[in-house]
Scaffold this active site. Structure first.
Site, PDB file in Angstrom:
ATOM      1  N   HIS A  67      75.700  56.855  60.274  1.00  0.00           N
ATOM      2  CA  HIS A  67      75.180  57.806  59.285  1.00  0.00           C
ATOM      3  C   HIS A  67      76.359  57.989  58.324  1.00  0.00           C
ATOM      4  O   HIS A  67      77.252  58.814  58.583  1.00  0.00           O
ATOM      5  CB  HIS A  67      74.795  59.137  59.931  1.00  0.00           C
ATOM      6  CG  HIS A  67      73.904  58.993  61.130  1.00  0.00           C
ATOM      7  ND1 HIS A  67      72.583  58.628  61.020  1.00  0.00           N
ATOM      8  CD2 HIS A  67      74.142  59.140  62.457  1.00  0.00           C
ATOM      9  CE1 HIS A  67      72.047  58.576  62.245  1.00  0.00           C
ATOM     10  NE2 HIS A  67      72.969  58.875  63.125  1.00  0.00           N
ATOM     11  N   GLN A  80      78.099  61.254  57.130  1.00  0.00           N
ATOM     12  CA  GLN A  80      78.816  62.097  58.093  1.00  0.00           C
ATOM     13  C   GLN A  80      80.319  61.822  58.094  1.00  0.00           C
ATOM     14  O   GLN A  80      81.095  62.582  58.685  1.00  0.00           O
ATOM     15  CB  GLN A  80      78.220  61.924  59.502  1.00  0.00           C
ATOM     16  CG  GLN A  80      76.817  62.508  59.597  1.00  0.00           C
ATOM     17  CD  GLN A  80      76.192  62.355  60.978  1.00  0.00           C
ATOM     18  OE1 GLN A  80      76.861  61.993  61.932  1.00  0.00           O
ATOM     19  NE2 GLN A  80      74.901  62.625  61.074  1.00  0.00           N
ATOM     20  N   TYR A 137      68.761  59.089  57.112  1.00  0.00           N
ATOM     21  CA  TYR A 137      67.735  60.144  57.160  1.00  0.00           C
ATOM     22  C   TYR A 137      67.888  61.224  56.107  1.00  0.00           C
ATOM     23  O   TYR A 137      66.983  62.018  55.892  1.00  0.00           O
ATOM     24  CB  TYR A 137      67.648  60.766  58.555  1.00  0.00           C
ATOM     25  CG  TYR A 137      68.886  61.464  59.075  1.00  0.00           C
ATOM     26  CD1 TYR A 137      69.175  62.780  58.742  1.00  0.00           C
ATOM     27  CD2 TYR A 137      69.768  60.791  59.929  1.00  0.00           C
ATOM     28  CE1 TYR A 137      70.303  63.417  59.241  1.00  0.00           C
ATOM     29  CE2 TYR A 137      70.885  61.421  60.435  1.00  0.00           C
ATOM     30  CZ  TYR A 137      71.162  62.731  60.087  1.00  0.00           C
ATOM     31  OH  TYR A 137      72.288  63.342  60.578  1.00  0.00           O
ATOM     32  N   HIS A 171      72.200  55.257  71.919  1.00  0.00           N
ATOM     33  CA  HIS A 171      72.851  56.157  72.886  1.00  0.00           C
ATOM     34  C   HIS A 171      72.437  55.889  74.350  1.00  0.00           C
ATOM     35  O   HIS A 171      73.183  55.325  75.097  1.00  0.00           O
ATOM     36  CB  HIS A 171      72.643  57.640  72.552  1.00  0.00           C
ATOM     37  CG  HIS A 171      73.197  58.035  71.231  1.00  0.00           C
ATOM     38  ND1 HIS A 171      74.516  57.829  70.899  1.00  0.00           N
ATOM     39  CD2 HIS A 171      72.619  58.602  70.136  1.00  0.00           C
ATOM     40  CE1 HIS A 171      74.731  58.272  69.672  1.00  0.00           C
ATOM     41  NE2 HIS A 171      73.596  58.738  69.185  1.00  0.00           N
ATOM     42  N   ASP A 213      78.171  55.617  64.435  1.00  0.00           N
ATOM     43  CA  ASP A 213      77.400  56.857  64.393  1.00  0.00           C
ATOM     44  C   ASP A 213      77.942  57.896  63.408  1.00  0.00           C
ATOM     45  O   ASP A 213      77.679  57.818  62.218  1.00  0.00           O
ATOM     46  CB  ASP A 213      77.291  57.414  65.826  1.00  0.00           C
ATOM     47  CG  ASP A 213      76.172  58.430  65.969  1.00  0.00           C
ATOM     48  OD1 ASP A 213      75.417  58.627  65.008  1.00  0.00           O
ATOM     49  OD2 ASP A 213      76.051  59.041  67.049  1.00  0.00           O
TER      50      ASP A 213
HETATM   51 ZN   LIG Z   1      72.927  58.692  65.233  1.00  0.00          ZN
END
Ligand SMILES: [Zn+2]
Length: 440
Positions: free
Chosen positions: A69, A72, A132, A278, A330
């Site tokens: 992502h 982030q 997202y 995950h 991630d």
């Molecule tokens: Zn994720």
């Protein structure tokens, strides 16, 4: 006279080249003008001379980061002050939502580009961007951030698989909360119309697309079935967060009477196109059933460590199928592929108090980790990169053999030396689809 070398762009030769996890001296690689490998071998491309001599370098396939992502990256260093014993995934998520509510379009693109450039700088040539954060204005439902991801990847020069994420509920059956409104997919029809439009805008030489129903907490099961079928119809991959947190499993059991993984096994025709991200909380038995279907698991060891997510049954999955596990960065709290891969193994060592868990049939940690970081990732993303072999994309990274962290390494110890004892700062150049970029 047959012109066998027509269309060859360049002929590379590094001191050492990594072929199937083994470093070999004096290998030549011919690269086509279309950015693919034409031939590999001692006389590849002959009688033409070597046009790019990579002196003092070892050549490896570029790494594949399956789950990111990118935005982030801006949260690095944030959310690390805790009331005693109170920090967990959910408290981190609150910090992330606060950030999501104030980020502007120009900042979003700049942060994505920064993250993609850092990925390239540690030898990553492909990213699966699980995207997202769609809307600049949630009320306008504008999907304004989606083309910005494509632009940021193109400007950085990284290969991108845009895993376009569908997000509909704030918890199993709950409405979206304030921090989640910019993720809203509204309905499967509206969402697919948007994604089909986006698919038509891709730079096909370096960009592809897949669907990412966010998780069992964020997608109603009826929508999940429709999205899965839509991806199969289009030949796209499907990625989904699965069993990262015990709370997600509890909520799912309460609402659907079963665990997320068991629901997937019972309701979807899983296969190589499907990747569960995950599975840190998954039980071994359903996890084993899952990989027997040919589906993939993406582990994100650095983020999972940072968030306290737990340790998945990675060793068991790899002994069932050595191509079942790949890795992702991630939250991008740290971008270093060698470090990401070593923690895949180290977490298993700590859990079992044994060394050499992720080793595959060759009993080699380095070769198995390299597979997890390259071909296994490419498989999960539905693309054919990740190996230095004729016909595949010319996606490479180079190591500086004079780097202090690699001092003393031989052709036999270099792979483990790099993956376990060095890191991204030993990477000097990357090549994506035949286009070279110096990263240091
Ligand atoms: Zn994720």
């Amino acid at each position: 006279v047959q012109r066998v070398n027509r269309g060859i762009l360049e002929i590379l030769q590094a001191d050492l080249t990594c072929l199937d996890g083994r470093f070999v001296a004096d290998v030549r690689i011919a690269v086509n003008a279309n950015g693919r490998i034409a031939a590999v071998g001692m006389d590849a491309g002959a009688p033409q001379p070597v046009t790019r001599r990579l002196t003092g370098r070892a050549l490896l396939p570029g790494f594949v980061n399956v789950h990111s992502h990118a935005f982030q990256r801006a949260l690095r260093g944030c959310g690390e002050f805790y009331p005693a014993g109170m920090g967990d995934f959910w408290s981190w998520r609150e910090a992330m939502y606060a950030f999501v509510q104030r980020i502007k379009a120009h900042e979003f693109k700049r942060i994505c580009r920064q993250a993609f450039e850092e990925m390239l700088a540690c030898g990553t040539t492909t990213v699966g961007e699980f995207h997202y954060l769609h809307h600049d204005d949630a009320a306008a439902f504008d999907y304004a951030f989606d083309p910005l991801v494509l632009e940021a990847a193109d400007e950085a020069g990284i290969r991108l698989v845009l895993l376009c994420c569908y997000y509909r509920t704030g918890g199993v059956g709950d409405p979206l909360q304030t921090g989640q409104l910019r993720f809203d997919g509204r309905s499967v029809d509206t969402f697919l119309k948007h994604v089909d439009g986006l698919a038509a805008q891709l730079d096909r030489s370096r960009q592809t697309i897949g669907l990412a129903p966010h998780s069992i907490r964020a997608v109603p099961t009826a929508d999940l079935k429709l999205l899965h079928q839509a991806a199969l119809d289009r030949g796209w991959v499907v990625h989904m967060h699965v069993e990262e947190q015990a709370r997600e499993i509890r909520e799912c059991r309460k609402a659907l009477g079963t665990s997320p993984l068991q629901w997937l096994l019972d309701n979807l025709d899983l296969g190589p196109h499907f990747t569960a991200v995950h599975m840190t909380q998954s039980d071994e038995t359903p996890a084993d059933r899952y990989v027997r279907r040919g589906a993939n698991v993406c582990s994100c060891p650095i983020t999972e460590g940072n968030l306290g997510d737990g340790i998945g049954p990675i060793g068991e999955l790899l002994s069932r199928r050595p191509d079942s596990v790949c890795v992702g960065s991630d939250s991008n709290i740290r971008l270093d592929m060698a470090e990401e891969l070593r923690w895949l193994e180290f977490a298993q060592r700590l859990r079992r108090q044994k060394r050499g868990v992720c080793v595959g049939s060759e009993m080699s940690v380095g070769r198995q980790l390299l597979r997890c970081g390259t071909v296994n990732g490419a498989r999960a993303l539905g693309i054919d990169t990740g190996r230095i072999e004729a016909g595949r994309p010319a996606d490479f990274c180079t190591l500086d053999l004079a780097h202090p962290a690699l001092t003393g390494c031989t052709a036999e110890t270099l792979l483990d030396g790099f993956l376990l004892g060095a890191g991204g700062d030993a990477v000097r150049e990357v090549c994506v689809g035949g286009r070279w970029k110096s990263v240091r």
